[in-house]
Design an enzyme around this catalytic site. Structure first.
Site, mmCIF file in Angstrom:
data_model
loop_
_atom_site.group_PDB
_atom_site.id
_atom_site.type_symbol
_atom_site.label_atom_id
_atom_site.label_comp_id
_atom_site.label_asym_id
_atom_site.label_seq_id
_atom_site.Cartn_x
_atom_site.Cartn_y
_atom_site.Cartn_z
ATOM 1 N N VAL A 155 0.859 -1.181 0.000
ATOM 2 C CA VAL A 155 0.000 0.000 0.000
ATOM 3 C C VAL A 155 0.900 1.237 0.000
ATOM 4 O O VAL A 155 0.631 2.237 0.658
ATOM 5 C CB VAL A 155 -0.967 0.031 1.205
ATOM 6 C CG1 VAL A 155 -2.133 0.979 0.921
ATOM 7 C CG2 VAL A 155 -1.511 -1.344 1.518
ATOM 8 N N ALA A 156 2.013 1.098 -0.725
ATOM 9 C CA ALA A 156 2.976 2.198 -0.858
ATOM 10 C C ALA A 156 3.366 2.751 0.511
ATOM 11 O O ALA A 156 3.655 1.987 1.422
ATOM 12 C CB ALA A 156 2.415 3.276 -1.778
ATOM 13 N N CYS A 157 3.361 4.071 0.659
ATOM 14 C CA CYS A 157 3.844 4.689 1.897
ATOM 15 C C CYS A 157 2.967 4.382 3.108
ATOM 16 O O CYS A 157 3.383 4.604 4.240
ATOM 17 C CB CYS A 157 3.971 6.202 1.724
ATOM 18 S SG CYS A 157 5.281 6.694 0.588
ATOM 19 N N SER A 158 1.764 3.894 2.882
ATOM 20 C CA SER A 158 0.868 3.557 3.992
ATOM 21 C C SER A 158 0.942 2.091 4.393
ATOM 22 O O SER A 158 0.157 1.637 5.229
ATOM 23 C CB SER A 158 -0.580 3.916 3.629
ATOM 24 O OG SER A 158 -0.780 5.303 3.642
#
Length: 381
Positions: A155-158
């Site tokens: 979820v990429a940076c999250s």
């Protein structure tokens, strides 16, 4: 029974690059480029590249340095990318697994656990080394975890906060009582070091967190999680296993000179739009999350925010807590680490969690490509 974060770990790469070093390399590339295409630039058929400065980087981002897995390749104006030798899968531990194992072993030690006691491992990050076998399963094997399960998620940076929420859900679903969340990031591999607007953003790192269900309180109780996603192309990285097929369909050369790598699918963002659109939504979501759990903003003793940009961190803090909020409520590591994508809020938590007193409320929040936002409320035992 309740769930707790009982241990965290942090792997720091062997090399650090200062803004000054990065700028020297970038500006040499700019000078070489402008010399090579001088006639076209003079004729007005090609734009000249502009040099950068360490002062510019720090002003727009708050970053002063970053840790990397390879320094030489990044700083070579003819390469400007990390050079990482291949490892033979099945015979050698992959580089990302090696980083994740180090962070996970630290987290296990802090939690007082052995690897054999884990029920599951979730690797949550922005970039995975391959489609399969899962990096999480490789780490599971490497640490000697017997049985249980492991899987990757992105979820990429999250990814870290989403991973923690997934770990809690897994425990509540009865699939285990001890879950590790590992965030491994070699973000320099997806970064275009020839792009003046973004060449300074990312660094490499690995973190790990142990999530446990316990009868006896320990560590930091996870009170609640809140997740949000919305499609946007304002932050994107389009490297894909379909690249070969798309290049062939377009009649494009499949293999490219390493000195002139394909950059159209590397990390790219519209920074101004991201700032305008993401900050208000993050602030709104944290405020809603606190309200839903009957907490007032002034009860928050620490916010461990994604280290994307110092100006974003300060704005979110003021929006949630108030314009006179003490900056110490949202400690930062961006000056030392740069943006480390999913791992960044865990680094801040790892570094500063012990400053909380028993009963203190804290918020871990991540935000990034997707758009995606994750908020986790914790209370120190």
């Amino acid at each position: 029974m309740k769930t707790y974060i009982t241990g965290t770990g942090l792997y720091i790469p062997p090399y650090s690059i200062s803004n000054e070093e990065l700028v020297d390399s970038f500006n040499q590339y700019v000078a070489n480029y402008n010399t090579q295409y001088a006639s076209e630039i003079e004729a007005g058929t090609r734009d000249a590249l502009e040099p950068s400065s360490a002062e510019f980087i720090e002003k727009v981002s708050g970053i002063k340095s970053r840790y990397v897995m390879d320094k030489k390749g990044i700083l070579d104006p003819e390469i400007m990318a990390p050079v990482l030798p291949a490892r033979k899968l099945g015979e050698e531990l992959s580089l990302m697994a090696e980083m994740g194992v180090d962070a996970l072993q630290q987290a296990l030690a802090e939690a007082g656990l052995e690897a054999t006691e884990l029920d599951g491992i979730i690797v949550a990050c922005s970039n995975l080394p391959r489609a399969y076998p899962a990096l999480a399963i490789e780490i599971q094997h490497a640490i000697g975890m017997v049985g249980g399960f492991a899987y990757d998620m992105n979820v990429a940076c999250s990814a870290a906060t989403f991973g923690i929420a997934q770990a809690v859900g897994t425990i509540k679903g009865g699939l285990g009582t001890k879950i590790a969340v590992v965030n491994v990031e070699i973000t320099t591999s997806h970064l275009n070091f020839r792009n003046r607007d973004s060449h300074f953003i990312f660094g490499d790192v690995a973190t790990a967190s142990i999530i446990e269900q316990l009868d006896t309180p320990k560590g930091y109780e996870i009170l609640d999680s809140k997740l949000f996603t919305q499609f946007s192309i304002n932050i994107k990285n389009e490297y894909s296993f379909l690249d070969r097929c798309e290049y062939l369909a377009a009649g494009t050369e499949l293999y490219h000179d390493l000195k002139e790598p394909v950059t159209d699918k590397l990390f790219l963002q519209n920074g101004r739009k991201v700032f305008r659109e993401v900050c208000p939504k993050v602030s709104e979501m944290i405020s809603e999350h606190l309200q839903e759990n009957n907490f007032k903003p002034e009860e928050v003793k620490m916010m461990w925010l994604h280290q994307a940009n110092l100006n974003m961190i300060n704005l979110i803090l003021r929006s949630v807590v108030g314009k006179d909020a003490d900056p110490a409520l949202a400690p930062t590591v961006i000056d030392e680490f740069g943006n480390t994508s999913s791992a960044s809020p865990v680094i801040v938590f790892h570094r500063f969690k012990d400053q909380l007193q028993s009963g203190d409320l804290g918020v871990m929040c991540s935000f990034g490509a997707g758009y995606s936002i994750g908020s986790v409320l914790v209370r120190k035992v």
